[in-house]
Write a protein that holds these residues in place. Structure first.
Motif, PDB file in Angstrom:
ATOM      1  N   LEU A 106      22.695  20.351 -37.607  1.00  0.00           N
ATOM      2  CA  LEU A 106      21.290  20.166 -38.007  1.00  0.00           C
ATOM      3  C   LEU A 106      21.253  19.625 -39.432  1.00  0.00           C
ATOM      4  O   LEU A 106      22.184  19.807 -40.196  1.00  0.00           O
ATOM      5  N   PRO A 108      20.174  20.154 -42.927  1.00  0.00           N
ATOM      6  CA  PRO A 108      19.720  21.344 -43.658  1.00  0.00           C
ATOM      7  C   PRO A 108      18.414  21.113 -44.415  1.00  0.00           C
ATOM      8  O   PRO A 108      17.697  22.061 -44.713  1.00  0.00           O
ATOM      9  N   SER A 109      18.104  19.861 -44.699  1.00  0.00           N
ATOM     10  CA  SER A 109      16.918  19.610 -45.509  1.00  0.00           C
ATOM     11  C   SER A 109      15.656  19.436 -44.677  1.00  0.00           C
ATOM     12  O   SER A 109      14.601  19.131 -45.213  1.00  0.00           O
ATOM     13  N   LEU A 110      15.781  19.606 -43.360  1.00  0.00           N
ATOM     14  CA  LEU A 110      14.591  19.485 -42.520  1.00  0.00           C
ATOM     15  C   LEU A 110      14.353  20.813 -41.789  1.00  0.00           C
ATOM     16  O   LEU A 110      15.307  21.510 -41.427  1.00  0.00           O
ATOM     17  N   PHE A 145      13.686  26.595 -42.033  1.00  0.00           N
ATOM     18  CA  PHE A 145      14.816  25.703 -42.309  1.00  0.00           C
ATOM     19  C   PHE A 145      16.054  26.283 -41.646  1.00  0.00           C
ATOM     20  O   PHE A 145      16.128  27.489 -41.405  1.00  0.00           O
ATOM     21  N   PRO A 146      17.052  25.449 -41.358  1.00  0.00           N
ATOM     22  CA  PRO A 146      18.274  25.947 -40.708  1.00  0.00           C
ATOM     23  C   PRO A 146      18.861  27.170 -41.411  1.00  0.00           C
ATOM     24  O   PRO A 146      19.357  28.084 -40.756  1.00  0.00           O
ATOM     25  N   ALA A 147      18.773  27.193 -42.741  1.00  0.00           N
ATOM     26  CA  ALA A 147      19.353  28.317 -43.461  1.00  0.00           C
ATOM     27  C   ALA A 147      18.686  29.639 -43.086  1.00  0.00           C
ATOM     28  O   ALA A 147      19.249  30.712 -43.300  1.00  0.00           O
ATOM     29  N   GLN A 148      17.480  29.559 -42.543  1.00  0.00           N
ATOM     30  CA  GLN A 148      16.758  30.796 -42.196  1.00  0.00           C
ATOM     31  C   GLN A 148      16.948  31.193 -40.741  1.00  0.00           C
ATOM     32  O   GLN A 148      16.342  32.151 -40.282  1.00  0.00           O
ATOM     33  N   GLN A 154      19.979  28.223 -34.352  1.00  0.00           N
ATOM     34  CA  GLN A 154      20.313  26.861 -34.766  1.00  0.00           C
ATOM     35  C   GLN A 154      20.763  26.040 -33.569  1.00  0.00           C
ATOM     36  O   GLN A 154      20.401  24.868 -33.431  1.00  0.00           O
TER      37      GLN A 154
ATOM     38  N   PRO B 399      24.133  26.396 -43.722  1.00  0.00           N
ATOM     39  CA  PRO B 399      23.336  25.224 -44.078  1.00  0.00           C
ATOM     40  C   PRO B 399      22.712  25.429 -45.449  1.00  0.00           C
ATOM     41  O   PRO B 399      22.262  26.527 -45.755  1.00  0.00           O
ATOM     42  N   ALA B 400      22.724  24.387 -46.231  1.00  0.00           N
ATOM     43  CA  ALA B 400      22.122  24.488 -47.552  1.00  0.00           C
ATOM     44  C   ALA B 400      20.683  24.961 -47.390  1.00  0.00           C
ATOM     45  O   ALA B 400      19.987  24.560 -46.470  1.00  0.00           O
ATOM     46  N   ASP B 401      20.282  25.846 -48.250  1.00  0.00           N
ATOM     47  CA  ASP B 401      18.976  26.471 -48.112  1.00  0.00           C
ATOM     48  C   ASP B 401      17.881  25.595 -48.726  1.00  0.00           C
ATOM     49  O   ASP B 401      17.832  25.404 -49.924  1.00  0.00           O
ATOM     50  N   TYR B 402      17.040  25.113 -47.869  1.00  0.00           N
ATOM     51  CA  TYR B 402      15.953  24.249 -48.350  1.00  0.00           C
ATOM     52  C   TYR B 402      14.620  24.988 -48.327  1.00  0.00           C
ATOM     53  O   TYR B 402      13.564  24.391 -48.419  1.00  0.00           O
TER      54      TYR B 402
END
Lengths: 243, 788
Positions: A106, A108-110, A145-148, A154, B399-402
């Motif tokens: 994915l 990460p910025s979307l 966001f993917p990080a969440q 994911q 994933p980088a946290d945005y």
């Protein structure tokens, strides 16, 4: 590839003749594929099994337009993939193919929805991004966001992204490889739904032999060739699969 | 036996060779500047000192109208004086065949016996004169070569109104005329100013100075007090018409050379650190990003049982290899280019020898600056990596946290598609990183802006001086102040359009403890040919009620309008005047002090005297005019503006000013290096994302947009920053280049900014293109299988 609509005459989504793939040359040459002939009927859910190095990923990469065969021919419907140039392969991926990867890939910025929209913006006949997320049960998390998201979430976003363009083919390379069994089953359930509801041909590479029980057809690779093809008379529901 | 880690190091360096080299080159350029300029300054300084010592250049020069030889004994008796020599020196006009304009020259006597004890000369060709032969001369090497003269040739010269022909027997260089400048001119001009040395008898006869001297040369003893000696010499020579003794610091050639060296020194101290700082900053960014990318491998190494220290040393070696490689490259090319520059200077200053010698400190500073900055970048990031346990480090980083990045309003979402949002979010998520990149590119651009502005300012200065201030074609100076009736003679020469008289009086200007040895310029009240102008180029009218000082002179004397200036006149009856300062004006060349001609003569109680005139002439009749001037006994010198301007331009291009071209070129290279590195890093970081986009079906162009969009935005944001920083840097660099002799005004030169903008955009374009080629070569399969 000017006509996006599937041609009704082709009974097979994929066909191949004597496909070989050699990496390197001379003494260092590695023969990844040693002459693969296969036929994948449209609309089937196909599980591809085989040990590491058996050539299954290489074959799927070639069928997905990510890699090129050293020799032999591959057709998607009536179009010969092995005769296409880079631009045509890009269009092929863009219009007909969805990919699901072991590591999700994915952006990460979307957000989840934006990751899906990444594909719907360039597809010819996409479904709504929210609809795609609903398909994988993630409509509530569209703005995360993917990080969440957890690993399974994911992967489901990745599947939503892959199916949102309503592809004719969905390639999944170890889609459950990074997941626990419960999450893995949920992901397989989604793939089966896509296969049944959208009529997409789905190819799943996996190490988990048990997964084969849910397939219409099982291709087993060994030493760069197809060792055998099993057509399942009865299929198990993903929920019944023993991990 | 090479350890596996060292083999990895070698392979990593090879794998990242493009980027490693790019960083090393940027470092190398910073170090190159440092080593080259430091070496140049060091070499010039040492060579000058050695030359002065070997050829015994005087410490004190004491011109006098006419002093009998026995006065030398009184001078020798002064405490602190080591040696004294009296000599005869005077102006001459050389008449060369095929050259209509008279050439100004200076004739200097050599002692009748032996070599001079003070101010010896270095024979480059021929032989020394035979003191008994009154027609033998030694000629300044630079002039002889410029005019194609050699020993055996003849030369005719007019001295004190009498014309004579001499035999050139030898060519010499002299520490006294390293920089051979005609009186009243600002730039040396080999072809238009000569010095000739001849026997004392012959020169004494020419200037009616038998048994007398008109200049005493003094070498100081150990621990002598220069000021005390000068005061004592002035007291001794006062009865004989002493014009005022002065030290080596005020000697014209030495002053030019000192200015040149100190201007180089200022550049050497101010400019390379800026280059080095930019290089260091860049290295820091690259190293920290690179180590971040190696996260998994670091975890793996730690999992194998390598200690944090061992892993740290491994990566430190990488940093060190790039930094040391760059520094070595810089030192090597610094020495090479320094040698090249020295060759130029050898020709420019007339040093008989010049050794290139870099102060080891320059190497050490260059090395430590690069290594330290590189290490800093490495250490900061390694600390974060060490904090991770091996298991966490090995797992693909989450994933980088945005989450805390920008959220877009619905309206904005309609405008921005997903790729655009990725670009914007990436910049917004790590504003620190974006700012760092902007600062990096902006700094590189600022360097270019500053160098280009300085280039433009040099031209502006030339233009203001030679087109706005001085609008004459020819300056004529008389042998001594003459009646203003002489002006009619000039006016009557066919082709002379306009004559404007001036009076130039040598004087020491004092304000308390501040003093300046120079001259008072007496101009007519509304000069047309040689004007004083304000900063906006409007003419300032010279006033009779007080003095108008050039800006740098007012600064040197620490004086402002309304204050009173003490003027020790060093001519005629040598009165001391107290005059009010009524204005301060712009001056880019020299440091003039203006006073109205009539008022000046009145203050000197010498009405109607002029020391020369500015002429505007019909250029078609120039040659005839020069011939006529050559025949006028009252004319001591003729200065032709076009030649003076040419000489000045040459000085700017070849001397310290020439350095600006080199700096501009290096600034451009550094700018490109920064932009290219930024693009490369962005690509390295996003390789996987880009491959994913390609797999999904994005075309190369669409994937490139995601990569290059960021570079584009950062570059655009860097432009205004670079312009602003460039402005301030220009101020600093101009101040560094300015000297007592000329000031570099910082003029707002839109072209400089425009060129710098275009250069940065071009660099971005080329970098983008280079990186973009790699987007096409992305291995879609491989980058999807592995993390990083």
């Amino acid at each position: 590839m000017s006509e996006p609509a599937p041609k009704p005459f082709a009974p097979f989504a994929f066909r191949s003749e004597d496909v070989t793939k050699v990496y390197g040359s001379g003494a260092a040459a590695v023969h990844a594929l040693r002459g693969v002939d296969l036929e994948v009927p449209r609309g089937e859910l196909v599980v591809v099994l085989g040990p590491s190095g058996s050539g299954k990923s290489t074959m799927l990469n070639i069928m997905g337009g990510l890699d090129r065969a050293t020799s032999g021919r591959v057709w998607f419907m009536d179009d010969e993939l092995t005769a296409m140039d880079d631009a045509a392969l890009t269009q092929f991926r863009r219009r007909h193919v969805g990919f699901v990867f072991q590591f999700y890939n994915l952006m990460p910025s979307l957000t989840a929805r934006e990751n899906v929209e990444l594909v719907t913006e360039i597809a010819d006949n996409p479904m709504d991004a929210n609809e795609a997320l609903a398909l994988v049960g993630l409509e509530e998390r569209a703005n995360h966001f993917p990080a969440q998201l957890s690993g399974g979430e994911q992967q489901r976003v990745a599947i939503a992204r892959a199916v949102a363009k309503q592809p004719e083919v969905l390639f999944c390379d170890e889609p459950t490889g990074a997941l626990d069994s419960k999450t893995g089953r949920a992901v397989l359930r989604v793939l089966k739904d896509v296969n049944e509801r959208l009529g997409a041909t789905v190819l799943i590479i996996t190490h988990a032999a048990a997964t084969a029980a849910m397939a219409d057809r099982v291709l087993s690779f060994a030493d760069g060739k197809i060792r055998d093809v099993i057509v399942n008379k009865t299929k198990l529901d993903p929920g019944e699969i023993q991990w | 036996m090479v350890s596996p880690l060292d083999r990895k190091l070698g392979r990593d360096l090879w794998r990242m060779k493009g980027q490693s080299l790019a960083i090393a080159v940027v470092i190398a350029l910073g170090v190159l500047m440092l080593v080259m300029m430091d070496g140049l300054v060091n070499s010039l300084d040492q060579t000058r000192a050695a030359y002065y010592e070997r050829y015994r250049l005087a410490d004190v020069f004491a011109p006098v109208k006419r002093a009998p030889d026995h006065v030398l004994r009184d001078l020798a008796a002064i405490e602190g004086v080591g040696a004294v020599e009296g000599r005869i020196a005077g102006g001459a006009l050389i008449d060369l065949e095929g050259e209509p304009a008279p050439i100004r020259a200076f004739a200097v006597s050599l002692p009748d016996f032996g070599t001079p004890r003070i101010n010896d000369v270095y024979l480059t060709d021929g032989r020394r004169i035979n003191p008994s032969r009154k027609d033998e001369i030694l000629l300044l090497d630079g002039f002889a070569r410029a005019r194609g003269l050699a020993p055996g040739d003849h030369l005719s010269a007019t001295m004190n109104g009498a014309r004579r022909t001499f035999d050139i027997v030898g060519l010499v260089q002299s520490p006294e005329y390293l920089y051979a400048v005609a009186p009243g001119e600002l730039a040396p001009n080999d072809a238009n100013f000569a010095v000739l040395w001849m026997s004392r008898d012959a020169l004494g006869a020419a200037f009616d100075l038998d048994g007398a001297f008109n200049e005493a040369l003094i070498a100081l003893g150990r621990n002598a007090n220069l000021d005390a000696v000068i005061d004592a010499v002035d007291r001794v020579l006062d009865p004989y018409g002493g014009v005022g003794a002065y030290g080596l610091d005020d000697q014209i050639s030495n002053r030019f050379v000192s200015e040149e060296i100190s201007s180089l020194r200022v550049s050497a101290r101010s400019v390379p650190p800026i280059f080095l700082a930019v290089a260091a900053f860049l290295l820091y960014i690259v190293i920290s990003r690179m180590i971040h990318a190696e996260r998994e491998q670091i975890g793996l190494l730690k999992a194998f049982g390598y200690s944090s220290l061992e892993v740290g040393v491994h990566y430190f070696k990488f940093v060190l290899a790039v930094a040391v490689g760059g520094a070595l490259l810089g030192c090597m090319f610094g020495v090479l280019s320094g040698r090249g520059m020295v060759e130029l200077y050898l020709d420019y200053f007339k040093f008989p020898f010049l050794v290139f010698n870099v102060d080891p400190a320059a190497f050490i500073i260059g090395f430590s600056a690069s290594v330290l900055s590189a290490s800093f970048g490495g250490v900061v990031v390694l600390r974060q990596v060490f904090a991770l346990t091996p298991a966490v480090a090995m797992r693909p980083s989450a994933p980088a946290d945005y989450t805390r990045s920008v959220s877009f309003s619905e309206q904005l979402k309609k405008v921005l598609d997903q790729p655009s949002r990725m670009v914007v979010r990436r910049i917004a998520r790590q504003p620190g990183r974006a700012v760092a990149a902007i600062v990096g590119i902006g700094s590189g651009m600022a360097l270019s802006v500053a160098m280009l502005t300085v280039l433009a300012s040099f031209d502006k200065m030339m233009d203001v001086n030679f087109s706005v201030l001085d609008r004459s074609d020819v300056t004529v100076s008389f042998v001594e102040p003459l009646s203003d009736k002489t002006l009619f003679d000039l006016q009557n020469v066919a082709g002379v359009i306009e004559v404007e008289p001036f009076r130039s009086v040598p004087a020491i200007l004092r304000n308390g403890r501040y003093s300046h040895r120079g001259a008072l310029s007496g101009l007519i009240s509304e000069p047309r040919l040689n004007r004083a102008v304000a900063a906006d180029n409007s003419a300032i009218f010279v006033r009779g009620d007080g003095i108008i000082l050039a800006e740098p002179l007012a600064a040197k004397l620490n004086i402002a309008p309304g204050d009173r200036l003490t003027v020790d006149v060093r001519e005629g009856r040598r009165p001391t005047l107290e005059l009010p300062v009524v204005g301060v004006t712009q001056s880019l060349l020299g440091a003039p002090a203006y006073f109205e001609l009539g008022a000046l003569n009145q203050a000197l109680k010498e009405p109607g005297r002029v020391s020369g005139a500015y002429l505007r002439i019909d250029s078609a009749k120039a040659d005839d005019i020069y011939v006529a001037l050559k025949d006028m006994p009252a004319v001591a010198g003729v200065s032709i503006k076009s030649k003076a301007r040419g000489a000045f331009q040459q000085m700017m291009d070849e001397g310290a000013g020439g350095m600006r071209y080199i700096m501009a070129a290096i600034a451009a290279i550094i700018t490109f290096g920064i932009v290219y590195n930024s693009a490369r890093i962005a690509f390295a970081e996003r390789e996987r994302d880009l491959a994913s986009l390609r797999v999904i079906g994005f075309t190369k162009g669409e994937a490139s947009f995601v990569l290059l969009g960021e570079l584009g935005i950062i570059t655009l944001l860097a432009l205004p920053f670079g312009i602003a920083l460039g402005h301030y840097l220009s101020l600093a660099v101009s101040a560094g280049f300015s000297t007592d002799l000329y000031q570099i005004p910082v003029s707002f030169a839109p072209a400089s900014y425009g060129v710098a903008v275009v250069a940065v955009l071009t660099a971005a374009g080329v970098s983008g293109w280079l990186v973009n080629r790699d987007v096409g070569k992305l291995d879609l399969v491989a980058s999807l299988k592995t993390r990083e």
